[in-house]
Design a protein around this motif. Structure first.
Motif, PDB file in Angstrom:
ATOM      1  N   LEU A   1       0.822  -1.207   0.000  1.00  0.00           N
ATOM      2  CA  LEU A   1       0.000   0.000   0.000  1.00  0.00           C
ATOM      3  C   LEU A   1       0.857   1.258   0.000  1.00  0.00           C
ATOM      4  CD1 LEU A   1      -2.925  -0.839   2.464  1.00  0.00           C
ATOM      5  CD2 LEU A   1      -2.926  -0.895  -0.025  1.00  0.00           C
ATOM      6  N   ASN A   2       1.930   1.231   0.790  1.00  0.00           N
ATOM      7  CA  ASN A   2       2.816   2.390   0.821  1.00  0.00           C
ATOM      8  C   ASN A   2       3.499   2.604  -0.525  1.00  0.00           C
ATOM      9  OD1 ASN A   2       2.297   3.026   3.503  1.00  0.00           O
ATOM     10  ND2 ASN A   2       3.919   1.694   4.283  1.00  0.00           N
ATOM     11  N   ALA A   3       3.908   1.499  -1.162  1.00  0.00           N
ATOM     12  CA  ALA A   3       4.572   1.604  -2.462  1.00  0.00           C
ATOM     13  C   ALA A   3       3.630   2.171  -3.518  1.00  0.00           C
ATOM     14  CB  ALA A   3       5.095   0.237  -2.891  1.00  0.00           C
ATOM     15  N   LEU A   4       2.336   1.848  -3.378  1.00  0.00           N
ATOM     16  CA  LEU A   4       1.342   2.357  -4.324  1.00  0.00           C
ATOM     17  C   LEU A   4       0.859   3.754  -3.959  1.00  0.00           C
ATOM     18  CD1 LEU A   4      -0.799  -0.874  -4.813  1.00  0.00           C
ATOM     19  CD2 LEU A   4       0.879   0.089  -6.405  1.00  0.00           C
ATOM     20  N   GLY A   5       1.294   4.252  -2.798  1.00  0.00           N
ATOM     21  CA  GLY A   5       0.880   5.570  -2.357  1.00  0.00           C
ATOM     22  C   GLY A   5      -0.562   5.645  -1.938  1.00  0.00           C
ATOM     23  N   LEU A   6      -1.154   4.497  -1.578  1.00  0.00           N
ATOM     24  CA  LEU A   6      -2.566   4.483  -1.200  1.00  0.00           C
ATOM     25  C   LEU A   6      -2.783   4.803   0.268  1.00  0.00           C
ATOM     26  CD1 LEU A   6      -3.722   1.283  -3.127  1.00  0.00           C
ATOM     27  CD2 LEU A   6      -3.933   3.669  -3.814  1.00  0.00           C
ATOM     28  N   LYS A   7      -1.821   4.468   1.081  1.00  0.00           N
ATOM     29  CA  LYS A   7      -2.010   4.700   2.506  1.00  0.00           C
ATOM     30  C   LYS A   7      -0.656   4.687   3.197  1.00  0.00           C
ATOM     31  CE  LYS A   7      -4.705   3.110   6.484  1.00  0.00           C
ATOM     32  NZ  LYS A   7      -5.641   2.071   6.991  1.00  0.00           N
ATOM     33  N   LYS A   8      -0.446   5.641   4.076  1.00  0.00           N
ATOM     34  CA  LYS A   8       0.788   5.711   4.838  1.00  0.00           C
ATOM     35  C   LYS A   8       0.542   5.105   6.195  1.00  0.00           C
ATOM     36  CE  LYS A   8       5.069   6.993   5.377  1.00  0.00           C
ATOM     37  NZ  LYS A   8       6.129   6.389   4.544  1.00  0.00           N
ATOM     38  N   VAL A   9       1.190   4.006   6.459  1.00  0.00           N
ATOM     39  CA  VAL A   9       0.976   3.323   7.732  1.00  0.00           C
ATOM     40  C   VAL A   9       2.310   2.932   8.324  1.00  0.00           C
ATOM     41  CG1 VAL A   9      -1.268   2.395   7.063  1.00  0.00           C
ATOM     42  CG2 VAL A   9       0.812   1.110   6.576  1.00  0.00           C
ATOM     43  N   ALA A  10       2.267   2.672   9.582  1.00  0.00           N
ATOM     44  CA  ALA A  10       3.465   2.198  10.270  1.00  0.00           C
ATOM     45  C   ALA A  10       3.609   0.704  10.048  1.00  0.00           C
ATOM     46  CB  ALA A  10       3.356   2.497  11.766  1.00  0.00           C
ATOM     47  N   GLU A  11       4.742   0.319   9.570  1.00  0.00           N
ATOM     48  CA  GLU A  11       4.955  -1.092   9.299  1.00  0.00           C
ATOM     49  C   GLU A  11       5.067  -1.865  10.597  1.00  0.00           C
ATOM     50  OE1 GLU A  11       7.615  -0.456   5.255  1.00  0.00           O
ATOM     51  OE2 GLU A  11       8.307  -1.733   6.918  1.00  0.00           O
ATOM     52  N   GLU A  12       4.587  -3.071  10.557  1.00  0.00           N
ATOM     53  CA  GLU A  12       4.690  -3.914  11.729  1.00  0.00           C
ATOM     54  C   GLU A  12       6.160  -4.280  11.933  1.00  0.00           C
ATOM     55  OE1 GLU A  12       0.544  -6.164  10.684  1.00  0.00           O
ATOM     56  OE2 GLU A  12       2.160  -7.276  11.617  1.00  0.00           O
TER      57      GLU A  12
END
Length: 332
Positions: free
Chosen positions: A295-306
Motif C-alpha cells: 500500500l505504501n509503495a502504491l501511495g494508497l495509505k501511509k501506515v506504520a509497518e509492523e
C-alpha cells in the motif's frame, strides 16, 4: 464438487420458489464469490511476486492454491449466466468449462490436503523437521505437478460426458447409472473425503502437540486450526452429502425441496474459495507486513509497518527444532 447439473434436468419453469432460487439467487453468490475470491487470491500472488518469492514447500503450495482458486473462480461467471438465463456458449465450451472447473476444484482440495500433511510432519515430528525441510524442498515442484495431474485424471469424465440439452443447460450425461455412481463416488473421495479426513486426523495430533508447547503463537495457532476445520466442514459437508445422496437415489432430483436445498448449499460450498486466502495466508503476520508495504509503495495509505525482527517463514529458519518453534507453520 459433485454432479449438481443433474439437478437442473427436471426443473419446471412454473415452480416459483425454485425458479427464484435458481435464476435470481444463485447468480448473486456466484458473483460475490468470484469478485472477492479473485481479489484475495490475486493479492496473494502479488505479495509473492513483489516481496515473498517462492522459497519453501508451503510457499509453493500457497501459490498453486491461489492459482487453482483463481482458475476455479473464472468459471463462475459462465455458471452464473447459465443459472440466470441458459447456456449459450456451445457444447465445446461446455466441456472446457466443466472440465476446467473440476480440475481447479480438485487441485485446490488436494493442495489443502498437502498443506495439512506438511504442517502435520513439521510440527508433530519436530525432531526430524530439519531433515524433512531439506528433503521436501527438492520435491516441491514435482509434488504440485502430480497434484495437478491427478486432478486432470479426475476431471476426464467432465470432458467426455459434458453436453448441452437443447442448448439450454450444460451438464454431464452418463450412459449408465452405475457409471455415474462410480464417477461421483471417486471424485467425492478424492475431492472431499480425503481432505476432510486428513484435516481431522492431522490437526487433532497438531493440537495435542500445541497443548504441550509454549510460546505466544500457541493460542493463535490453535484458533486458526479450529477455524480451518470448522469452515471446511461447514461449507463442504452439507452440499457433498446432498450430491452423494443424489447419486445413490436419482429420484431425489424430482423433489422440489431437495433441489432448493442443493441450490443454497452449492452457493455455500463455492464460497470456500474466498475463505482460502483468509485461512491460509491473510492471518499471517508476515503477510500483513508486506500488505502495508504494498500500500505504501502504491501511495494508497501511509501506515506504520509492523515490526518484527524474527519473522519466520512457514517452514521456519531456526535451528531450534522444538514444537514451539514450529508453531508458525500452523499460522502460515
Amino acid at each position: 464438487m459433485g454432479t449438481e447439473d443433474d439437478l437442473y434436468d427436471n426443473l419446471e419453469e412454473g415452480e416459483n420458489n425454485t425458479d427464484t432460487l435458481l435464476h435470481h439467487f444463485l447468480p448473486v453468490p456466484y458473483s460475490i464469490t468470484c469478485v472477492l475470491g479473485l481479489m484475495g487470491n490475486v493479492l496473494i500472488l502479488a505479495v509473492f511476486v513483489r516481496y515473498e518469492k517462492i522459497k519453501t514447500m508451503t510457499d509453493t503450495f500457497l501459490v498453486n492454491l491461489a492459482i487453482a482458486d483463481i482458475l476455479f473462480l473464472l468459471t463462475l461467471p459462465f455458471l452464473a449466466y447459465e443459472a440466470a438465463h441458459s447456456w449459450v456458449f456451445g457444447e465445446i465450451m461446455c466441456k472446457i468449462i466443466r472440465g476446467a472447473y473440476r480440475i481447479n476444484l480438485y487441485t485446490s482440495m488436494l493442495i489443502l490436503t498437502s498443506i495439512t500433511f506438511d504442517r502435520f510432519i513439521s510440527i508433530t515430528n519436530a525432531t526430524k523437521a530439519n531433515k524433512y525441510r531439506v528433503t521436501k524442498q527438492k520435491w516441491r515442484c514435482g509434488v504440485c505437478i502430480c497434484l495437478w495431474a491427478l486432478a486432470l485424471l479426475l476431471a476426464i469424465p467432465q470432458f467426455l460426458y459434458s453436453t448441452t440439452k437443447g442448448e439450454n443447460k450444460c451438464f454431464e450425461v452418463f450412459e449408465l447409472s452405475i457409471m455415474q455412481l462410480v464417477v461421483v463416488s471417486l471424485q467425492m473421495i478424492v475431492g472431499f473425503l480425503l481432505p476432510l479426513v486428513s484435516m481431522i486426523f492431522c490437526y487433532s495430533f497438531i493440537l495435542r502437540t500445541l497443548v504441550n508447547a509454549r510460546g505466544v503463537q500457541k493460542k493463535k495457532s490453535m484458533k486458526i486450526i479450529v477455524a480451518i476445520v470448522v469452515m471446511f466442514i461447514a461449507t463442504q459437508l452439507p452440499y457433498n452429502s446432498l450430491v452423494l445422496a443424489l447419486a445413490l437415489n436419482n429420484g431425489l432430483h424430482q423433489k422440489k425441496s431437495f433441489f432448493q436445498i442443493c441450490i443454497i448449499m452449492e452457493a455455500v460450498a463455492y464460497f470456500h474459495a474466498c475463505l482460502n486466502p483468509v485461512l491460509y495466508f491473510f492471518v499471517g503476520t508476515k503477510f500483513r507486513k508486506y500488505f502495508w508495504k504494498m500500500l505504501n509503495a502504491l501511495g494508497l495509505k501511509k501506515v506504520a509497518e509492523e515490526t518484527s525482527d524474527n519473522l519466520r517463514g512457514t517452514d521456519g529458519e531456526s535451528k531450534n527444532i522444538s514444537a514451539t518453534t514450529n508453531l508458525n507453520v500452523t499460522s502460515v
